[in-house]
Design a protein around this motif. Sequence first.
Motif: not given
Lengths: 249, 231
Positions: A111-119
Amino acid sequence: MKITLKIWRQKNATNPGRLVTYERDGVSADMSFLEMLDVLNEDLTTQGEEPVAFDHDCREGICGSCGVVIDGVAHGPQRTTTCQLHMRSFADGDTITVEPWRADPFPVIKDLVVNRGAFDRIIAAGGFVSVNTGSAPEAHATPVPKVDADRAFEAAACIGCGACVAACPNASAMLFTAAKITHLGALPQGQPERAARVVSMLDQQDAEGFGGCTNIGECAAVCPAGVPLETISQLNFDLRRSMTPSRRH
Amino acid sequence: MAIATQDRKTRPAGRTSVGLKVVMATTGVLFLLFLLAHSYGNLKAFAGQAAYDGYAEHLRTFGEPILPRSGFLWLMGVVLIVSVVLHVSAAVVLWQRAHRARSTPYVAFKPVQATLSSRTMRWGGLTILLFVIFHLLQFTTGTIQVGGSFDSPYQRLVAAFQVWYVVLVYALAMVALGMHLRHGIWSAVQTLGWSTRAREVPIKRTALVIALVIVVGFLAPPVGILFGLVK
Ligand code: FES
Protein backbone atom coordinates in the motif's frame (compact mmCIF):
# COMPACT_ATOMS: atom_id res chain seq x y z
CA MET A 1 -16.70 16.45 7.47
CA LYS A 2 -17.46 14.34 4.46
CA ILE A 3 -14.50 13.38 2.32
CA THR A 4 -13.68 11.03 -0.52
CA LEU A 5 -10.38 9.19 -0.22
CA LYS A 6 -8.56 7.70 -3.18
CA ILE A 7 -5.90 5.50 -1.66
CA TRP A 8 -3.18 3.55 -3.44
CA ARG A 9 -3.64 -0.14 -2.63
CA GLN A 10 -0.89 -2.55 -3.57
CA LYS A 11 -0.68 -6.08 -2.21
CA ASN A 12 3.10 -6.40 -2.34
CA ALA A 13 6.20 -5.26 -4.20
CA THR A 14 5.45 -7.30 -7.30
CA ASN A 15 1.70 -6.82 -7.72
CA PRO A 16 0.60 -3.75 -9.63
CA GLY A 17 -1.32 -1.33 -7.46
CA ARG A 18 -4.37 0.85 -8.07
CA LEU A 19 -6.31 3.67 -6.46
CA VAL A 20 -9.30 2.53 -4.38
CA THR A 21 -12.04 4.99 -3.44
CA TYR A 22 -13.42 5.21 0.11
CA GLU A 23 -16.28 7.53 1.05
CA ARG A 24 -15.88 8.79 4.61
CA ASP A 25 -18.46 10.59 6.71
CA GLY A 26 -18.22 12.14 10.18
CA VAL A 27 -14.53 12.93 9.91
CA SER A 28 -13.57 15.40 12.64
CA ALA A 29 -11.51 18.44 11.58
CA ASP A 30 -9.40 17.93 14.70
CA MET A 31 -8.29 14.47 13.72
CA SER A 32 -4.76 14.08 12.45
CA PHE A 33 -4.45 12.63 8.98
CA LEU A 34 -3.17 9.35 10.41
CA GLU A 35 -6.03 9.15 12.94
CA MET A 36 -8.43 9.55 10.05
CA LEU A 37 -6.68 6.57 8.40
CA ASP A 38 -6.83 4.65 11.72
CA VAL A 39 -10.60 5.04 11.80
CA LEU A 40 -10.83 3.95 8.18
CA ASN A 41 -8.75 0.89 9.04
CA GLU A 42 -10.99 0.01 12.00
CA ASP A 43 -13.99 0.09 9.70
CA LEU A 44 -12.20 -1.94 7.05
CA THR A 45 -11.21 -4.52 9.66
CA THR A 46 -14.78 -4.90 10.98
CA GLN A 47 -15.96 -5.32 7.39
CA GLY A 48 -13.43 -8.11 7.03
CA GLU A 49 -11.29 -6.15 4.57
CA GLU A 50 -7.54 -5.69 4.61
CA PRO A 51 -6.61 -2.41 6.38
CA VAL A 52 -4.49 0.19 4.56
CA ALA A 53 -0.82 -0.27 5.42
CA PHE A 54 1.07 2.95 6.22
CA ASP A 55 4.28 3.71 8.10
CA HIS A 56 4.24 5.65 11.38
CA ASP A 57 5.94 5.61 14.74
CA CYS A 58 6.32 8.72 16.89
CA ARG A 59 3.38 10.65 15.47
CA GLU A 60 5.01 13.83 16.66
CA GLY A 61 7.05 14.79 13.63
CA ILE A 62 10.46 13.62 14.79
CA CYS A 63 11.05 10.06 13.62
CA GLY A 64 10.44 10.45 9.90
CA SER A 65 8.66 7.13 9.43
CA CYS A 66 5.38 8.53 8.21
CA GLY A 67 5.10 10.19 4.85
CA VAL A 68 2.77 9.80 1.92
CA VAL A 69 2.00 11.94 -1.08
CA ILE A 70 -1.31 13.71 -0.52
CA ASP A 71 -2.94 15.36 -3.53
CA GLY A 72 0.37 15.33 -5.37
CA VAL A 73 2.43 16.94 -2.58
CA ALA A 74 4.77 15.06 -0.24
CA HIS A 75 3.28 15.20 3.30
CA GLY A 76 0.28 17.11 1.93
CA PRO A 77 -0.77 20.76 1.91
CA GLN A 78 1.06 21.87 5.09
CA ARG A 79 4.81 21.96 5.37
CA THR A 80 5.03 19.33 8.09
CA THR A 81 5.07 15.57 8.44
CA THR A 82 1.98 13.56 7.53
CA CYS A 83 1.45 12.69 11.22
CA GLN A 84 1.35 16.40 12.08
CA LEU A 85 -1.16 17.19 9.36
CA HIS A 86 -4.74 17.67 10.53
CA MET A 87 -8.02 17.26 8.73
CA ARG A 88 -8.75 20.98 9.22
CA SER A 89 -6.33 21.53 6.34
CA PHE A 90 -9.03 20.06 4.10
CA ALA A 91 -12.53 21.23 3.28
CA ASP A 92 -15.79 19.39 3.61
CA GLY A 93 -16.49 17.46 0.44
CA ASP A 94 -12.83 17.26 -0.67
CA THR A 95 -11.48 14.36 -2.67
CA ILE A 96 -8.04 13.43 -1.35
CA THR A 97 -5.60 11.29 -3.31
CA VAL A 98 -3.08 9.36 -1.21
CA GLU A 99 -0.07 7.68 -2.82
CA PRO A 100 3.21 6.23 -1.57
CA TRP A 101 6.59 7.92 -2.23
CA ARG A 102 7.34 7.07 -5.84
CA ALA A 103 10.98 6.34 -6.57
CA ASP A 104 12.47 3.08 -7.78
CA PRO A 105 15.13 3.11 -5.02
CA PHE A 106 12.16 3.17 -2.57
CA PRO A 107 10.23 0.07 -3.64
CA VAL A 108 6.66 -0.23 -2.37
CA ILE A 109 6.37 -2.95 0.28
CA LYS A 110 2.61 -2.70 0.66
CA ASP A 111 0.00 0.00 0.00
CA LEU A 112 1.60 3.24 1.25
CA VAL A 113 4.68 1.66 2.84
CA VAL A 114 7.98 1.92 0.99
CA ASN A 115 11.41 0.52 1.79
CA ARG A 116 13.79 3.40 2.51
CA GLY A 117 16.80 1.17 3.14
CA ALA A 118 18.62 3.07 0.38
CA PHE A 119 18.96 6.00 2.82
CA ASP A 120 20.60 3.74 5.40
CA ARG A 121 23.11 2.57 2.82
CA ILE A 122 23.94 6.17 1.82
CA ILE A 123 24.61 6.98 5.49
CA ALA A 124 26.66 3.80 5.88
CA ALA A 125 28.80 4.91 2.92
CA GLY A 126 30.12 7.95 4.79
CA GLY A 127 27.55 9.73 6.95
CA PHE A 128 29.57 9.34 10.12
CA VAL A 129 32.77 10.48 11.83
CA SER A 130 35.33 7.93 12.93
CA VAL A 131 36.38 8.15 16.58
CA ASN A 132 38.49 5.93 18.74
CA THR A 133 36.59 3.72 21.14
CA GLY A 134 37.11 4.11 24.84
CA SER A 135 35.80 6.83 27.13
CA ALA A 136 33.82 9.56 25.47
CA PRO A 137 35.89 12.67 24.69
CA GLU A 138 35.20 15.68 26.88
CA ALA A 139 32.45 17.66 25.15
CA HIS A 140 34.23 21.02 25.45
CA ALA A 141 37.59 19.74 24.25
CA THR A 142 36.88 20.86 20.68
CA PRO A 143 35.35 24.35 20.51
CA VAL A 144 32.80 24.91 17.74
CA PRO A 145 31.92 28.48 16.67
CA LYS A 146 28.23 29.28 17.22
CA VAL A 147 27.51 29.92 13.52
CA ASP A 148 28.99 26.56 12.55
CA ALA A 149 27.10 24.79 15.32
CA ASP A 150 23.84 26.39 14.18
CA ARG A 151 24.46 25.47 10.58
CA ALA A 152 25.34 21.88 11.47
CA PHE A 153 22.28 21.63 13.68
CA GLU A 154 19.95 22.98 11.02
CA ALA A 155 21.19 20.35 8.54
CA ALA A 156 21.19 17.63 11.19
CA ALA A 157 17.47 18.26 11.70
CA CYS A 158 16.82 15.95 8.71
CA ILE A 159 14.58 13.13 9.88
CA GLY A 160 15.20 10.95 6.83
CA CYS A 161 11.53 10.83 5.86
CA GLY A 162 12.26 10.84 2.12
CA ALA A 163 9.91 13.69 1.17
CA CYS A 164 12.75 15.29 -0.80
CA VAL A 165 12.99 12.23 -3.03
CA ALA A 166 9.22 11.98 -3.33
CA ALA A 167 8.85 15.63 -4.36
CA CYS A 168 11.82 15.75 -6.74
CA PRO A 169 10.86 15.51 -10.42
CA ASN A 170 14.10 13.51 -10.86
CA ALA A 171 13.57 11.38 -7.74
CA SER A 172 16.94 12.62 -6.52
CA ALA A 173 18.14 12.14 -2.94
CA MET A 174 20.43 15.18 -3.04
CA LEU A 175 18.83 17.11 -0.19
CA PHE A 176 19.10 14.09 2.10
CA THR A 177 22.75 13.44 1.25
CA ALA A 178 23.58 17.15 1.23
CA ALA A 179 22.10 17.60 4.71
CA LYS A 180 24.53 15.03 6.11
CA ILE A 181 27.48 16.47 4.14
CA THR A 182 26.69 19.97 5.47
CA HIS A 183 26.07 18.74 9.02
CA LEU A 184 29.37 16.89 9.36
CA GLY A 185 31.34 19.27 7.14
CA ALA A 186 30.50 22.24 9.38
CA LEU A 187 32.06 20.58 12.44
CA PRO A 188 35.73 20.06 13.29
CA GLN A 189 35.13 16.35 13.90
CA GLY A 190 33.95 15.96 10.31
CA GLN A 191 37.04 17.40 8.63
CA PRO A 192 39.39 14.38 8.33
CA GLU A 193 36.89 12.38 6.24
CA ARG A 194 35.30 15.33 4.46
CA ALA A 195 36.64 14.73 0.93
CA ALA A 196 36.19 10.96 1.06
CA ARG A 197 32.71 11.29 2.56
CA VAL A 198 31.18 13.37 -0.22
CA VAL A 199 32.50 11.08 -2.95
CA SER A 200 31.42 7.81 -1.38
CA MET A 201 28.01 9.03 -0.21
CA LEU A 202 27.27 10.49 -3.62
CA ASP A 203 28.52 7.35 -5.34
CA GLN A 204 26.23 5.25 -3.14
CA GLN A 205 23.32 7.58 -3.90
CA ASP A 206 23.91 7.09 -7.64
CA ALA A 207 24.30 3.33 -7.20
CA GLU A 208 20.95 3.13 -5.43
CA GLY A 209 19.37 4.49 -8.59
CA PHE A 210 18.31 7.98 -7.51
CA GLY A 211 18.15 10.62 -10.25
CA GLY A 212 20.49 13.59 -10.54
CA CYS A 213 19.58 16.98 -9.09
CA THR A 214 18.50 19.73 -11.51
CA ASN A 215 18.24 22.41 -8.82
CA ILE A 216 14.49 22.81 -9.11
CA GLY A 217 14.09 23.18 -5.35
CA GLU A 218 10.94 21.14 -4.70
CA CYS A 219 12.81 19.12 -2.06
CA ALA A 220 13.53 22.02 0.27
CA ALA A 221 10.03 23.41 -0.30
CA VAL A 222 8.40 20.28 1.15
CA CYS A 223 11.05 19.33 3.74
CA PRO A 224 9.26 19.09 7.11
CA ALA A 225 12.56 19.65 8.93
CA GLY A 226 13.37 22.83 6.99
CA VAL A 227 16.68 21.63 5.53
CA PRO A 228 17.69 24.49 3.20
CA LEU A 229 18.52 24.17 -0.50
CA GLU A 230 21.95 25.71 0.09
CA THR A 231 23.11 22.39 1.57
CA ILE A 232 23.12 21.06 -2.01
CA SER A 233 25.44 23.88 -3.06
CA GLN A 234 27.66 22.89 -0.13
CA LEU A 235 27.73 19.26 -1.32
CA ASN A 236 28.59 20.40 -4.86
CA PHE A 237 31.34 22.63 -3.47
CA ASP A 238 32.80 19.78 -1.40
CA LEU A 239 32.69 17.41 -4.35
CA ARG A 240 34.46 19.86 -6.65
CA ARG A 241 37.07 20.50 -3.97
CA SER A 242 37.62 16.76 -3.51
CA MET A 243 38.71 16.66 -7.15
CA THR A 244 41.68 18.96 -6.59
CA PRO A 245 44.75 16.74 -6.22
CA SER A 246 45.98 18.18 -2.90
CA ARG A 247 42.73 17.18 -1.20
CA ARG A 248 42.44 13.68 -2.61
CA HIS A 249 42.33 10.95 -0.09
CA MET B 1 18.94 -2.51 11.72
CA ALA B 2 22.08 -4.29 10.66
CA ILE B 3 23.71 -2.93 7.55
CA ALA B 4 26.08 -4.89 5.38
CA THR B 5 29.38 -3.11 4.83
CA GLN B 6 29.99 -1.77 1.39
CA ASP B 7 32.35 -3.88 -0.71
CA ARG B 8 31.77 -2.08 -4.01
CA LYS B 9 34.61 0.18 -5.05
CA THR B 10 33.76 3.88 -4.93
CA ARG B 11 33.97 5.53 -8.32
CA PRO B 12 36.00 8.75 -8.70
CA ALA B 13 34.29 12.09 -8.03
CA GLY B 14 34.12 13.02 -11.71
CA ARG B 15 32.00 9.95 -12.49
CA THR B 16 29.24 10.79 -10.01
CA SER B 17 26.06 12.53 -11.07
CA VAL B 18 27.45 15.79 -9.70
CA GLY B 19 30.61 15.25 -11.78
CA LEU B 20 28.40 15.11 -14.89
CA LYS B 21 26.57 18.21 -13.77
CA VAL B 22 29.86 20.08 -13.32
CA VAL B 23 30.60 19.26 -16.98
CA MET B 24 27.19 20.66 -17.95
CA ALA B 25 27.68 23.79 -15.84
CA THR B 26 31.16 24.50 -17.21
CA THR B 27 30.16 24.04 -20.84
CA GLY B 28 27.06 26.11 -20.09
CA VAL B 29 29.28 29.00 -18.97
CA LEU B 30 31.16 28.78 -22.31
CA PHE B 31 27.84 28.90 -24.20
CA LEU B 32 26.80 31.94 -22.22
CA LEU B 33 30.01 33.81 -23.04
CA PHE B 34 29.59 32.89 -26.69
CA LEU B 35 25.95 34.07 -26.71
CA LEU B 36 26.90 37.45 -25.23
CA ALA B 37 29.60 37.96 -27.89
CA HIS B 38 27.31 36.75 -30.67
CA SER B 39 24.51 39.03 -29.57
CA TYR B 40 26.87 42.00 -29.44
CA GLY B 41 27.96 41.31 -33.02
CA ASN B 42 24.36 41.08 -34.23
CA LEU B 43 23.55 44.50 -32.84
CA LYS B 44 26.04 45.97 -35.35
CA ALA B 45 23.21 45.55 -37.85
CA PHE B 46 21.75 48.77 -36.45
CA ALA B 47 24.96 50.60 -37.39
CA GLY B 48 24.51 49.79 -41.08
CA GLN B 49 25.98 47.50 -43.70
CA ALA B 50 29.58 48.79 -43.47
CA ALA B 51 29.79 48.27 -39.70
CA TYR B 52 28.13 44.86 -39.83
CA ASP B 53 30.13 43.46 -42.74
CA GLY B 54 33.27 45.05 -41.29
CA TYR B 55 32.70 43.22 -38.01
CA ALA B 56 32.12 39.94 -39.87
CA GLU B 57 35.38 40.45 -41.77
CA HIS B 58 37.20 41.40 -38.58
CA LEU B 59 36.19 38.06 -37.04
CA ARG B 60 37.81 36.31 -39.99
CA THR B 61 41.07 38.24 -39.83
CA PHE B 62 41.20 38.17 -36.00
CA GLY B 63 44.55 36.84 -34.75
CA GLU B 64 46.32 37.13 -38.12
CA PRO B 65 49.10 36.50 -38.92
CA ILE B 66 49.61 34.11 -35.98
CA LEU B 67 46.36 32.43 -36.89
CA PRO B 68 45.40 31.70 -40.51
CA ARG B 69 42.37 33.48 -41.99
CA SER B 70 39.20 32.39 -40.16
CA GLY B 71 41.48 30.55 -37.71
CA PHE B 72 39.85 32.17 -34.71
CA LEU B 73 36.37 31.20 -35.88
CA TRP B 74 37.49 27.63 -36.50
CA LEU B 75 39.06 27.40 -33.08
CA MET B 76 35.92 28.74 -31.46
CA GLY B 77 33.81 26.36 -33.53
CA VAL B 78 35.81 23.36 -32.37
CA VAL B 79 35.58 24.39 -28.71
CA LEU B 80 31.84 24.93 -29.04
CA ILE B 81 31.18 21.65 -30.85
CA VAL B 82 33.15 19.69 -28.24
CA SER B 83 31.20 21.57 -25.54
CA VAL B 84 27.88 20.75 -27.19
CA VAL B 85 28.79 17.07 -27.37
CA LEU B 86 29.78 17.03 -23.70
CA HIS B 87 26.76 19.05 -22.56
CA VAL B 88 24.28 16.92 -24.49
CA SER B 89 25.78 13.55 -23.62
CA ALA B 90 25.88 14.40 -19.92
CA ALA B 91 22.27 15.56 -20.19
CA VAL B 92 21.22 12.33 -21.89
CA VAL B 93 22.86 10.18 -19.19
CA LEU B 94 21.23 12.21 -16.40
CA TRP B 95 17.88 12.19 -18.22
CA GLN B 96 17.98 8.40 -18.42
CA ARG B 97 18.90 8.09 -14.74
CA ALA B 98 16.07 10.39 -13.70
CA HIS B 99 13.68 8.46 -15.91
CA ARG B 100 14.67 5.14 -14.37
CA ALA B 101 14.52 6.59 -10.87
CA ARG B 102 10.73 6.90 -11.13
CA SER B 103 9.38 4.27 -13.48
CA THR B 104 5.88 4.44 -11.93
CA PRO B 105 4.60 8.01 -12.23
CA TYR B 106 2.36 9.69 -9.67
CA VAL B 107 -1.36 9.66 -10.36
CA ALA B 108 -1.42 13.19 -8.96
CA PHE B 109 1.76 15.27 -8.84
CA LYS B 110 1.73 18.93 -7.92
CA PRO B 111 4.95 20.96 -7.88
CA VAL B 112 4.98 23.44 -5.00
CA GLN B 113 7.31 26.15 -6.32
CA ALA B 114 9.02 24.92 -9.50
CA THR B 115 9.18 27.42 -12.36
CA LEU B 116 8.13 26.34 -15.85
CA SER B 117 11.71 27.06 -16.96
CA SER B 118 13.13 24.61 -14.43
CA ARG B 119 10.76 21.84 -15.50
CA THR B 120 11.38 22.19 -19.24
CA MET B 121 15.19 22.10 -19.31
CA ARG B 122 15.40 18.84 -21.24
CA TRP B 123 12.79 19.42 -23.95
CA GLY B 124 13.79 23.09 -24.09
CA GLY B 125 17.41 22.10 -24.55
CA LEU B 126 16.46 19.74 -27.36
CA THR B 127 14.47 22.54 -29.04
CA ILE B 128 17.50 24.83 -28.85
CA LEU B 129 19.74 22.12 -30.31
CA LEU B 130 17.43 21.64 -33.30
CA PHE B 131 17.23 25.40 -33.76
CA VAL B 132 21.02 25.76 -33.71
CA ILE B 133 21.32 23.13 -36.45
CA PHE B 134 18.75 25.01 -38.55
CA HIS B 135 20.48 28.31 -37.81
CA LEU B 136 23.88 26.98 -38.89
CA LEU B 137 22.40 25.57 -42.09
CA GLN B 138 20.91 28.96 -42.81
CA PHE B 139 23.71 31.39 -41.93
CA THR B 140 26.94 29.39 -41.76
CA THR B 141 26.75 26.82 -44.54
CA GLY B 142 24.07 28.62 -46.54
CA THR B 143 22.30 25.32 -47.24
CA ILE B 144 18.96 26.88 -46.43
CA GLN B 145 18.59 30.18 -48.25
CA VAL B 146 15.84 32.62 -47.46
CA GLY B 147 15.21 35.55 -49.80
CA GLY B 148 18.09 34.83 -52.18
CA SER B 149 21.84 34.34 -51.98
CA PHE B 150 24.23 37.19 -51.12
CA ASP B 151 27.94 37.64 -50.59
CA SER B 152 27.40 40.29 -47.96
CA PRO B 153 26.45 38.87 -44.53
CA TYR B 154 24.44 42.03 -43.97
CA GLN B 155 22.31 41.54 -47.08
CA ARG B 156 21.78 37.88 -46.24
CA LEU B 157 20.58 38.91 -42.79
CA VAL B 158 18.21 41.60 -44.02
CA ALA B 159 16.74 39.39 -46.76
CA ALA B 160 16.09 36.55 -44.30
CA PHE B 161 14.31 38.56 -41.66
CA GLN B 162 12.01 40.38 -44.03
CA VAL B 163 10.04 37.13 -44.04
CA TRP B 164 7.63 37.10 -41.11
CA TYR B 165 7.61 33.36 -40.48
CA VAL B 166 11.40 33.28 -40.24
CA VAL B 167 11.19 35.95 -37.55
CA LEU B 168 8.50 33.89 -35.82
CA VAL B 169 10.67 30.76 -35.79
CA TYR B 170 13.55 32.76 -34.33
CA ALA B 171 11.31 34.41 -31.77
CA LEU B 172 10.04 31.03 -30.53
CA ALA B 173 13.58 29.67 -30.37
CA MET B 174 14.68 32.71 -28.36
CA VAL B 175 11.86 32.15 -25.86
CA ALA B 176 13.10 28.56 -25.44
CA LEU B 177 16.65 29.88 -25.07
CA GLY B 178 15.61 32.49 -22.51
CA MET B 179 13.82 29.90 -20.39
CA HIS B 180 16.78 27.52 -20.62
CA LEU B 181 19.15 30.30 -19.55
CA ARG B 182 16.94 31.51 -16.74
CA HIS B 183 17.11 28.18 -14.94
CA GLY B 184 20.45 27.11 -16.42
CA ILE B 185 22.46 30.07 -15.10
CA TRP B 186 21.11 29.61 -11.56
CA SER B 187 21.56 25.87 -11.80
CA ALA B 188 25.17 26.19 -12.98
CA VAL B 189 26.06 28.49 -10.08
CA GLN B 190 24.48 26.09 -7.59
CA THR B 191 26.15 23.08 -9.25
CA LEU B 192 29.55 24.74 -9.02
CA GLY B 193 28.87 25.22 -5.32
CA TRP B 194 28.85 29.02 -5.31
CA SER B 195 25.34 29.54 -4.00
CA THR B 196 24.50 30.23 -0.38
CA ARG B 197 21.25 31.04 1.38
CA ALA B 198 21.91 34.78 1.10
CA ARG B 199 22.96 34.59 -2.54
CA GLU B 200 20.14 32.37 -3.78
CA VAL B 201 17.61 35.10 -4.61
CA PRO B 202 20.18 37.53 -6.11
CA ILE B 203 21.56 34.71 -8.29
CA LYS B 204 18.09 33.80 -9.55
CA ARG B 205 17.30 37.47 -10.30
CA THR B 206 20.61 37.95 -12.11
CA ALA B 207 19.94 34.82 -14.15
CA LEU B 208 16.56 36.23 -15.18
CA VAL B 209 18.10 39.59 -16.14
CA ILE B 210 20.88 37.97 -18.21
CA ALA B 211 18.32 35.73 -19.93
CA LEU B 212 16.17 38.75 -20.79
CA VAL B 213 19.15 40.78 -22.04
CA ILE B 214 20.18 37.95 -24.34
CA VAL B 215 16.66 37.35 -25.67
CA VAL B 216 16.07 41.06 -26.32
CA GLY B 217 19.55 41.45 -27.81
CA PHE B 218 19.01 38.58 -30.22
CA LEU B 219 15.48 39.54 -31.19
CA ALA B 220 16.16 43.26 -31.75
CA PRO B 221 17.82 42.93 -35.21
CA PRO B 222 15.25 40.50 -36.73
CA VAL B 223 12.31 42.54 -35.40
CA GLY B 224 14.00 45.75 -36.52
CA ILE B 225 14.41 44.32 -40.01
CA LEU B 226 10.85 43.02 -40.16
CA PHE B 227 9.48 46.46 -39.31
CA GLY B 228 11.81 48.22 -41.72
CA LEU B 229 14.03 49.93 -39.12
CA VAL B 230 17.04 48.19 -40.64
CA LYS B 231 17.16 48.07 -44.43
S1 FES C 1 5.29 9.31 12.66
FE1 FES C 1 7.22 10.03 13.31
S2 FES C 1 7.45 11.76 12.03
FE2 FES C 1 5.45 11.13 11.55
